[in-house]
Design a protein around this motif. Structure first.
Motif, PDB file in Angstrom:
ATOM      1  N   LEU A  14      36.835  38.025  40.319  1.00  0.00           N
ATOM      2  CA  LEU A  14      35.539  37.460  39.927  1.00  0.00           C
ATOM      3  C   LEU A  14      34.932  36.580  41.001  1.00  0.00           C
ATOM      4  O   LEU A  14      33.709  36.501  41.150  1.00  0.00           O
ATOM      5  CB  LEU A  14      35.717  36.602  38.671  1.00  0.00           C
ATOM      6  CG  LEU A  14      36.255  37.268  37.406  1.00  0.00           C
ATOM      7  CD1 LEU A  14      36.437  36.205  36.334  1.00  0.00           C
ATOM      8  CD2 LEU A  14      35.327  38.350  36.937  1.00  0.00           C
ATOM      9  N   TYR A  15      35.785  35.867  41.738  1.00  0.00           N
ATOM     10  CA  TYR A  15      35.304  34.755  42.547  1.00  0.00           C
ATOM     11  C   TYR A  15      34.909  35.133  43.968  1.00  0.00           C
ATOM     12  O   TYR A  15      34.291  34.333  44.662  1.00  0.00           O
ATOM     13  CB  TYR A  15      36.401  33.679  42.629  1.00  0.00           C
ATOM     14  CG  TYR A  15      36.816  33.133  41.290  1.00  0.00           C
ATOM     15  CD1 TYR A  15      36.144  32.066  40.716  1.00  0.00           C
ATOM     16  CD2 TYR A  15      37.873  33.692  40.595  1.00  0.00           C
ATOM     17  CE1 TYR A  15      36.526  31.560  39.481  1.00  0.00           C
ATOM     18  CE2 TYR A  15      38.267  33.195  39.359  1.00  0.00           C
ATOM     19  CZ  TYR A  15      37.582  32.131  38.813  1.00  0.00           C
ATOM     20  OH  TYR A  15      37.955  31.629  37.594  1.00  0.00           O
ATOM     21  N   GLY A  41      44.454  34.876  40.155  1.00  0.00           N
ATOM     22  CA  GLY A  41      45.115  33.618  39.839  1.00  0.00           C
ATOM     23  C   GLY A  41      44.797  32.557  40.873  1.00  0.00           C
ATOM     24  O   GLY A  41      44.293  32.867  41.962  1.00  0.00           O
ATOM     25  N   PRO A  42      45.080  31.307  40.576  1.00  0.00           N
ATOM     26  CA  PRO A  42      44.721  30.216  41.484  1.00  0.00           C
ATOM     27  C   PRO A  42      45.342  30.332  42.872  1.00  0.00           C
ATOM     28  O   PRO A  42      44.701  29.961  43.866  1.00  0.00           O
ATOM     29  CB  PRO A  42      45.243  28.970  40.752  1.00  0.00           C
ATOM     30  CG  PRO A  42      45.368  29.363  39.334  1.00  0.00           C
ATOM     31  CD  PRO A  42      45.693  30.815  39.327  1.00  0.00           C
ATOM     32  N   HIS A  77      41.390  32.748  49.484  1.00  0.00           N
ATOM     33  CA  HIS A  77      39.928  32.819  49.612  1.00  0.00           C
ATOM     34  C   HIS A  77      39.275  31.446  49.764  1.00  0.00           C
ATOM     35  O   HIS A  77      38.102  31.364  50.152  1.00  0.00           O
ATOM     36  CB  HIS A  77      39.328  33.538  48.401  1.00  0.00           C
ATOM     37  CG  HIS A  77      39.719  34.987  48.316  1.00  0.00           C
ATOM     38  ND1 HIS A  77      39.180  35.954  49.137  1.00  0.00           N
ATOM     39  CD2 HIS A  77      40.611  35.618  47.523  1.00  0.00           C
ATOM     40  CE1 HIS A  77      39.726  37.128  48.844  1.00  0.00           C
ATOM     41  NE2 HIS A  77      40.589  36.956  47.872  1.00  0.00           N
ATOM     42  N   GLY A  78      39.995  30.370  49.430  1.00  0.00           N
ATOM     43  CA  GLY A  78      39.414  29.042  49.582  1.00  0.00           C
ATOM     44  C   GLY A  78      38.284  28.755  48.622  1.00  0.00           C
ATOM     45  O   GLY A  78      37.358  28.012  48.944  1.00  0.00           O
ATOM     46  N   VAL A  79      38.362  29.350  47.416  1.00  0.00           N
ATOM     47  CA  VAL A  79      37.321  29.182  46.405  1.00  0.00           C
ATOM     48  C   VAL A  79      37.955  28.544  45.166  1.00  0.00           C
ATOM     49  O   VAL A  79      39.047  28.948  44.766  1.00  0.00           O
ATOM     50  CB  VAL A  79      36.702  30.546  46.025  1.00  0.00           C
ATOM     51  CG1 VAL A  79      35.674  30.386  44.918  1.00  0.00           C
ATOM     52  CG2 VAL A  79      36.076  31.200  47.253  1.00  0.00           C
ATOM     53  N   PRO A  80      37.312  27.547  44.561  1.00  0.00           N
ATOM     54  CA  PRO A  80      37.897  26.930  43.368  1.00  0.00           C
ATOM     55  C   PRO A  80      38.088  27.934  42.235  1.00  0.00           C
ATOM     56  O   PRO A  80      37.208  28.769  41.980  1.00  0.00           O
ATOM     57  CB  PRO A  80      36.866  25.861  42.978  1.00  0.00           C
ATOM     58  CG  PRO A  80      36.120  25.569  44.235  1.00  0.00           C
ATOM     59  CD  PRO A  80      36.055  26.876  44.969  1.00  0.00           C
ATOM     60  N   TYR A  81      39.217  27.856  41.575  1.00  0.00           N
ATOM     61  CA  TYR A  81      39.515  28.724  40.430  1.00  0.00           C
ATOM     62  C   TYR A  81      39.096  27.974  39.175  1.00  0.00           C
ATOM     63  O   TYR A  81      39.827  27.147  38.646  1.00  0.00           O
ATOM     64  CB  TYR A  81      41.012  29.034  40.411  1.00  0.00           C
ATOM     65  CG  TYR A  81      41.429  30.053  39.368  1.00  0.00           C
ATOM     66  CD1 TYR A  81      41.472  31.401  39.675  1.00  0.00           C
ATOM     67  CD2 TYR A  81      41.806  29.654  38.092  1.00  0.00           C
ATOM     68  CE1 TYR A  81      41.866  32.345  38.738  1.00  0.00           C
ATOM     69  CE2 TYR A  81      42.198  30.581  37.145  1.00  0.00           C
ATOM     70  CZ  TYR A  81      42.231  31.925  37.470  1.00  0.00           C
ATOM     71  OH  TYR A  81      42.623  32.857  36.533  1.00  0.00           O
TER      72      TYR A  81
END
Length: 345
Positions: free
Chosen positions: A64-65, A95-96, A103-107
């Motif tokens: 998704l992220y 998963g986180p 990816h360095g993107v907040p979960y």
């Protein structure tokens, strides 16, 4: 029931694609291409579209992220175009550890983001001018954000289908409820037919009660290992390392969805022990700690009559697609297994 499988192209994707063409002729219906933190799934799916004729092609999964909702919609429309309407948009939160670590993107907010992303995708495929005001996504950017030059746009191309099937990988109660409400398909993991209603029934019923009838019946994609024969039971040992990886090492100790699932299946003590061993670096011991009963019940491994009984159990539990993992050493043996399973479904 339909038959699917996920390809493992880490050792060479072109070779895997050649095998998929043979599996298609053997009766395979769906092929999944994983992504995780390997090569991207989109390149492989485009390649497979050119090498196959009938197979449905599914991402298993796009996270998704890592793509904007609009890019996800564009990508799905493009894959549906090059495959002549054979693409299934498989989505999941991952998963986180992957999302934040690679990816360095907040979960954050996987359920809310899933709903909004699917809504945006369907607006794009309908070629509506894209205006969306959600909690997590606002398109175009609101006044005061960015340059202020953004304006509503619609997809230039005409998609093959304005409703590309959406398949959601979901395990938690709220995520499963959302899936039953908004998606064409649901992909759980380690599906145990006899326990499915106890674990997921309430969530499925709640989601189905809100479901748009236009979506049709919810497809359920189970993922059992597959081996058919009189002397194949020892092959169940090859399933245990994967179960140990997920139950014991996939995610942090405090946030492991697969450990939670095993616990809900009634294997809480075993799950704790598997996790303890796996996180201590004792992977082989963790695999040995996986209960034989659990491995057998989530698999299709055994004599032909036994496998036929298990296929019936999966069907009775609502499964419409058996996304199998053939336990075979050669492409020819995997083709034979798909042919045998085709006779049983």
């Amino acid at each position: 029931m339909r038959i699917g499988l996920s390809i493992n192209y880490s050792g060479g994707f072109k070779e895997a694609a050649a095998e998929v063409a043979d599996l298609e002729r053997a009766g395979l219906d769906v092929v999944f291409v994983p992504e995780a933190y390997s090569f991207d799934a989109v390149s492989a799916l485009g390649y497979l579209a050119a090498k196959t004729d009938r197979l449905q092609l599914a991402s298993g999964i796009l996270q998704l992220y890592t793509r904007t909702p609009s890019l996800t919609a564009m990508t799905a429309a493009g894959l549906d175009f090059v495959s002549d309407g054979r693409y299934i948009l498989g989505l999941g939160a991952s998963g986180p550890q992957v999302i934040e670590g690679f990816h360095g993107v907040p979960y954050d907010a996987p359920i809310g983001r899933t709903r909004e992303l699917v809504e945006i995708c369907r607006k794009v495929w309908r070629r509506e001018k894209l205006e969306y005001q959600g909690k997590y996504y606002t398109i175009p950017l609101p006044e005061g954000s960015g340059t202020g030059l953004g304006k509503p746009l619609k997809l230039i191309n005409h998609p093959v289908r304005e409703r590309i099937p959406v398949l959601l990988a979901a395990l938690g109660p709220k995520n499963v409820q959302l899936t039953a409400e908004i998606a064409e398909g649901w992909q759980p993991i380690f599906f145990l037919p006899e326990k499915a209603k106890d674990v997921w029934g309430e969530s499925l019923d709640a989601g189905l009660a809100k479901r748009d009838p236009a979506l049709g019946t919810l497809d359920i994609y189970a993922g059992p290992a597959l081996a058919i024969g009189e002397n194949v039971t020892p092959l169940l040992e090859f399933v245990k390392p994967a179960l140990a990886l997920y139950i014991g090492g996939m995610g942090a100790k405090s946030k492991n969805f697969y450990h939670t699932l095993a616990t809900r299946y009634g294997y809480g003590a075993a799950a704790d022990r598997i996790q303890e061993l796996y996180l201590a670096g004792k992977k082989e011991e963790a695999a040995k700690a996986v209960p034989d009963e659990l491995v057998r019940d989530v698999s299709l491994v055994g004599p032909r009559g036994f496998v036929a009984e298990r296929v019936a159990a999966f069907r009775e539990a609502g499964v419409t697609v058996l996304n199998v993992t053939p336990l075979a050493g050669t492409p020819g043996e995997r083709v034979k297994l798909i042919e045998e399973l085709r006779e049983l479904v």
